[in-house]
Enzyme design. Structure first.
Site, PDB file in Angstrom:
ATOM      1  N   SER A   1       0.822  -1.206   0.000  1.00 15.31           N
ATOM      2  CA  SER A   1       0.000   0.000   0.000  1.00 15.31           C
ATOM      3  C   SER A   1       0.857   1.257   0.000  1.00 15.31           C
ATOM      4  CB  SER A   1      -0.923  -0.005   1.223  1.00 15.31           C
ATOM      5  OG  SER A   1      -1.579   1.222   1.380  1.00 15.31           O
ATOM      6  N   ASN A   2       1.887   1.299   0.839  1.00 17.97           N
ATOM      7  CA  ASN A   2       2.766   2.468   0.862  1.00 17.97           C
ATOM      8  C   ASN A   2       3.611   2.551  -0.403  1.00 17.97           C
ATOM      9  OD1 ASN A   2       2.639   4.262   3.279  1.00 17.97           O
ATOM     10  ND2 ASN A   2       2.749   2.297   4.344  1.00 17.97           N
TER      11      ASN A   2
ATOM     12  N   MET B   1       8.598  -7.734   5.401  1.00 20.63           N
ATOM     13  CA  MET B   1       8.510  -8.478   6.653  1.00 20.63           C
ATOM     14  C   MET B   1       9.704  -9.404   6.865  1.00 20.63           C
ATOM     15  SD  MET B   1       5.825  -7.096   7.735  1.00 20.63           S
ATOM     16  CE  MET B   1       5.485  -8.052   9.194  1.00 20.63           C
TER      17      MET B   1
ATOM     18  N   HIS C   1       6.640   3.123  10.044  1.00 22.26           N
ATOM     19  CA  HIS C   1       6.142   2.281  11.126  1.00 22.26           C
ATOM     20  C   HIS C   1       4.790   2.821  11.590  1.00 22.26           C
ATOM     21  CE1 HIS C   1       6.299  -0.522  14.438  1.00 22.26           C
ATOM     22  NE2 HIS C   1       6.015   0.456  15.277  1.00 22.26           N
TER      23      HIS C   1
ATOM     24  N   ASP D   1      12.929  -0.979  14.385  1.00 24.92           N
ATOM     25  CA  ASP D   1      12.066   0.182  14.604  1.00 24.92           C
ATOM     26  C   ASP D   1      12.740   1.274  15.431  1.00 24.92           C
ATOM     27  OD1 ASP D   1      10.043  -1.037  13.140  1.00 24.92           O
ATOM     28  OD2 ASP D   1       9.175  -1.994  14.898  1.00 24.92           O
TER      29      ASP D   1
ATOM     30  N   GLU E   1       0.134   7.626   6.676  1.00 29.70           N
ATOM     31  CA  GLU E   1       1.347   7.001   6.146  1.00 29.70           C
ATOM     32  C   GLU E   1       1.542   7.373   4.681  1.00 29.70           C
ATOM     33  OE1 GLU E   1       1.689   2.768   6.871  1.00 29.70           O
ATOM     34  OE2 GLU E   1       0.478   2.937   8.678  1.00 29.70           O
TER      35      GLU E   1
END
Length: 216
Positions: free
Chosen positions: A15-16, A92, A111, A147, A176
């Site tokens: 999506s991003n 991931m 994030h 992160d 985002e």
């Protein structure tokens, strides 16, 4: 203006990645999405990249004996495509210090939380469980610790009384899609400098017009 060749790493629908691709279509945008790379050959985002005329590739992590062997194959592909910047977009896989060192200061992540709060997974569920009133998202440079890394931008989202993890996630995702392309734009335009764990903006006069006068 020579646009910086950028790769987006995905594991799913991306999506991003799609938001980055749409924003990079602007002629004045200082980065070009030159490659979409996935660790999953069946990632739906690869079909989007192909349909939009972007080079795409998959390096299946399952066929490698270890993480570094997998990453060296990715590195070879990134070098083949002359990539200068990496954006992680739902990728991931934990990356090794070796790979991260190759891209120090040139690899971004987004994030779904206001770091340093809620590192890791299930950020929206954890925010609701804790009863926080403000949630959001963060873009940052990638470092070996998960992160962490210098923060580039953050966007806050109010938590509503009737929020579910899904409804909260949807509103965070909207933000985002705004701050990730803006962060890539600033990096590719040479507007960012890192001092310690803080990110500062260079002289605004050097910024592209779209950043000096962002759309309302």
């Amino acid at each position: 203006m020579r646009r910086k060749r950028t790769a987006v790493l995905i594991s799913g629908r991306g999506s991003n990645m799609q938001a980055l691709v749409r924003r990079a279509r602007a002629p004045a945008f200082p980065a070009e999405i030159a490659l979409v790379l996935s660790n999953r050959p069946d990632a739906p985002g690869l079909a989007f990249a192909k349909a939009n005329g972007i080079a795409c590739a998959a390096v299946d992590h399952k066929i490698y004996a270890g993480r570094e062997e997998f990453e060296r194959s990715m590195q070879a592909l990134l070098e083949l495509h002359r990539i200068e910047i990496i954006c992680l977009a739902g990728f991931m896989r934990l990356l090794t210090p070796w790979f991260i060192a190759q891209w120090q200061g040139r690899m971004l992540n987004i994030h779904p939380a206001l770091l340093p709060a809620y590192r890791g997974l299930d950020t929206h569920e954890r925010a609701l469980t804790d009863g926080v009133k403000i949630h959001g998202c963060t873009t940052h440079f990638v470092v070996p610790a998960m992160d962490e890394g210098p923060i580039i931008a953050q966007a806050a989202v109010a938590v509503l009384d009737d929020d579910t993890p899904e409804s909260l996630a949807a509103r965070v995702l909207e933000q985002e899609h705004i701050i990730y392309p803006a962060s890539l734009e600033r990096l590719a335009a040479g507007m960012l400098r890192v001092e310690g764990n803080r990110v500062f903006s260079n002289d605004c006069a050097a910024a592209p017009a779209s950043l000096r006068n962002p759309p309302a």
